[in-house]
Scaffold this active site. Structure first.
Site, PDB file in Angstrom:
ATOM      1  N   LYS A   1       5.067 -11.863   3.434  1.00 38.04           N
ATOM      2  CA  LYS A   1       4.536 -10.552   3.348  1.00 38.04           C
ATOM      3  C   LYS A   1       3.203 -10.871   2.467  1.00 38.04           C
ATOM      4  CE  LYS A   1       6.284  -5.891   2.241  1.00 38.04           C
ATOM      5  NZ  LYS A   1       7.431  -5.566   1.661  1.00 38.04           N
TER       6      LYS A   1
ATOM      7  N   ARG B   1       4.574   4.754   2.723  1.00 34.81           N
ATOM      8  CA  ARG B   1       4.991   4.792   1.192  1.00 34.81           C
ATOM      9  C   ARG B   1       5.047   6.538   1.149  1.00 34.81           C
ATOM     10  NH1 ARG B   1       1.528   0.166  -1.327  1.00 34.81           N
ATOM     11  NH2 ARG B   1       2.779  -1.258  -0.744  1.00 34.81           N
TER      12      ARG B   1
ATOM     13  N   ARG C   1       0.808  -4.041  -5.141  1.00 35.89           N
ATOM     14  CA  ARG C   1       2.096  -5.006  -5.890  1.00 35.89           C
ATOM     15  C   ARG C   1       1.539  -6.697  -5.765  1.00 35.89           C
ATOM     16  NH1 ARG C   1       6.306  -1.657  -4.248  1.00 35.89           N
ATOM     17  NH2 ARG C   1       6.236  -0.193  -2.476  1.00 35.89           N
TER      18      ARG C   1
ATOM     19  N   GLU D   1       5.298 -20.466   2.360  1.00 37.56           N
ATOM     20  CA  GLU D   1       6.582 -19.023   2.198  1.00 37.56           C
ATOM     21  C   GLU D   1       7.593 -19.395   3.439  1.00 37.56           C
ATOM     22  OE1 GLU D   1       7.041 -17.440  -0.526  1.00 37.56           O
ATOM     23  OE2 GLU D   1       5.241 -16.350  -2.208  1.00 37.56           O
TER      24      GLU D   1
ATOM     25  N   LYS E   1       4.230 -10.367   7.717  1.00 33.81           N
ATOM     26  CA  LYS E   1       4.360  -9.426   8.539  1.00 33.81           C
ATOM     27  C   LYS E   1       2.592  -9.000   6.995  1.00 33.81           C
ATOM     28  CE  LYS E   1       6.195  -5.084   5.714  1.00 33.81           C
ATOM     29  NZ  LYS E   1       7.664  -4.173   5.515  1.00 33.81           N
TER      30      LYS E   1
ATOM     31  N   SER F   1       3.516  -0.019   9.900  1.00 35.38           N
ATOM     32  CA  SER F   1       3.258   1.690   9.539  1.00 35.38           C
ATOM     33  C   SER F   1       1.822   2.406  10.160  1.00 35.38           C
ATOM     34  CB  SER F   1       3.373   2.266   8.921  1.00 35.38           C
ATOM     35  OG  SER F   1       2.869   2.010   7.269  1.00 35.38           O
TER      36      SER F   1
HETATM   37  C1  PBG Z   1       9.342  -2.228   0.913  1.00 36.38           C
HETATM   38  C2  PBG Z   1       8.886  -2.204   2.549  1.00 36.38           C
HETATM   39  C3  PBG Z   1       7.614  -2.104   2.396  1.00 36.38           C
HETATM   40  C4  PBG Z   1       7.499  -1.887   4.323  1.00 36.38           C
HETATM   41  C5  PBG Z   1       8.293  -2.163   4.875  1.00 36.38           C
HETATM   42  N1  PBG Z   1       9.496  -2.431   3.512  1.00 36.38           N
HETATM   43  C6  PBG Z   1       6.549  -0.939   1.930  1.00 36.38           C
HETATM   44  C7  PBG Z   1       6.183  -2.781   1.119  1.00 36.38           C
HETATM   45  O1  PBG Z   1       6.341  -3.287   0.833  1.00 36.38           O
HETATM   46  O2  PBG Z   1       5.749  -2.262  -0.248  1.00 36.38           O
HETATM   47  C8  PBG Z   1       6.248  -1.422   4.701  1.00 36.38           C
HETATM   48  C9  PBG Z   1       6.532  -1.172   6.198  1.00 36.38           C
HETATM   49  C10 PBG Z   1       5.360  -0.087   6.971  1.00 36.38           C
HETATM   50  O3  PBG Z   1       4.145  -0.352   6.713  1.00 36.38           O
HETATM   51  O4  PBG Z   1       6.109  -0.054   8.154  1.00 36.38           O
HETATM   52  N2  PBG Z   1      10.794  -2.413   0.852  1.00 36.38           N
END
Ligand code: PBG
Length: 321
Positions: A194, A204, A215, A231, A246, A272
């Protein structure tokens, strides 16, 4: 000229017969947001067509998803209150656990009901873990919270725990907690590779994140491909039943590597921002929306994803029928 690849492209029937990759509703997973204390679904402006559900609109959407034959749903909670340790995540009456029980009761036989196992929606600082005294994200203290969160989710009936926090050792820690409590049969999905991505921007808003900063001290550097494989391997070694890459579209190389080396299913998350880009371009008339949606998800499958988390899941399943 002997080689003429165009021969097999000549008719729709030939193209259909020689397609190497096909989409099917069963391999699509819909991420869903459920908001605490609301009566009506609320739109998310940066994700046109996606909403924060109330428990009522959530039930209706679950039934629609089940009727269209998608593979499952991934649930995210949007709580009313937050604190430093993300108490809402481990509270059996916290919104995500309530939503999970609702989904299991409503469509538990038809869909794989999956839950996001991460603290960021529940912490007032918005990080995926708990903070140390110096403000850094404390890996091992966060694992203790994840263990409790895993038990709360398993008790709520979640079919698959989506470990998305990017703490080292999270899969092993959660596996140990589950096994110690009689949940040996509850599988985990390791968000193994990720990346710290700009494409999470609209998410967000979707979860009303309180994050200030970023992050990058725990999610991966977009520059790194080999580390993505590392990973993946670590999550498999720790006992992940499924691993994930991801975001999806900017990481198809990482995904192809993962598909090559992983002995367990590999999924990818079209996040997203990937959704928002397609919606925005289509709304401007700059791309053909349906073709872009189909091509984007097909490309993720072609690169090696066995299943795809996508906000287009239900609409795409409808087209595929
Ligand atoms: C963490 C999480 C995130 C997303 C899925 N799980 C946010 C992040 O890591 O900042 C993002 C998913 C998306 O952007 O559609 N709970």
């Amino acid at each position: 000229m002997i080689e003429r690849p165009r021969r097999l492209r000549a008719t729709p029937a030939l193209r259909r017969l020689t397609a190497e990759t096909r989409l099917h509703p069963a391999e699509l997973i819909l991420p869903m947001f459920v908001r605490e204390g609301t009566r009506e679904a609320a739109p998310i402006s940066s994700m046109p067509g996606v909403v924060q559900h109330s428990l009522d609109s959530f039930r209706a959407a679950l039934n629609e998803a089940a009727e269209l034959g998608i593979g499952g749903v991934m649930l995210f909670g949007v709580p009313e209150g937050k604190d430093a340790i993300g108490s809402g995540a481990t509270d059996p009456n916290g919104i995500l656990n309530v939503a999970t029980r609702t989904a299991i009761a409503e469509v538990g036989d038809a869909l794989v009901v999956q839950t996001d196992l991460c603290l960021d929606e529940f912490t007032d600082h918005g990080h995926c873990g708990v903070l140390a005294a110096d403000g850094s994200v404390d890996n091992d203290a966060s694992l203790l919270r994840y263990r409790d969160m895993a038990l709360a989710q398993a008790e709520a009936g979640s079919h698959l725990l989506g470990l998305s926090g990017m703490m080292d050792g999270q899969v092993a820690a959660v596996r140990d907690a589950l096994d110690g409590a009689g949940f040996e049969g509850t599988p985990t999905l390791g968000y193994a590779a990720k990346y710290a991505s700009a494409f999470y921007g609209p998410f967000r808003e979707a979860v009303q994140s309180s994050l200030v900063g970023d992050r990058r001290s725990y999610q991966m550097d977009p520059a790194n491909r080999r580390e993505g494989s590392r990973e993946i391997d670590l999550d498999v070694l720790e006992g992940a039943d499924v691993v994930m890459v991801k975001p999806a579209m900017s990481y198809l190389d990482v995904l192809a590597d993962a598909a090559d080396r992983s002995p367990v299913p590999v999924w990818a998350y079209q996040v997203s921002g990937e959704y928002a880009m397609i919606e925005a371009a289509a709304a401007n008339g700059w791309i053909d929306r349906r073709r872009a949606v189909e091509e984007s998800v097909l490309s993720i499958r072609r690169a090696g994803a066995d299943a795809v988390l996508t906000y287009f899941a239900v609409e795409l399943a409808g087209w595929l029928r």
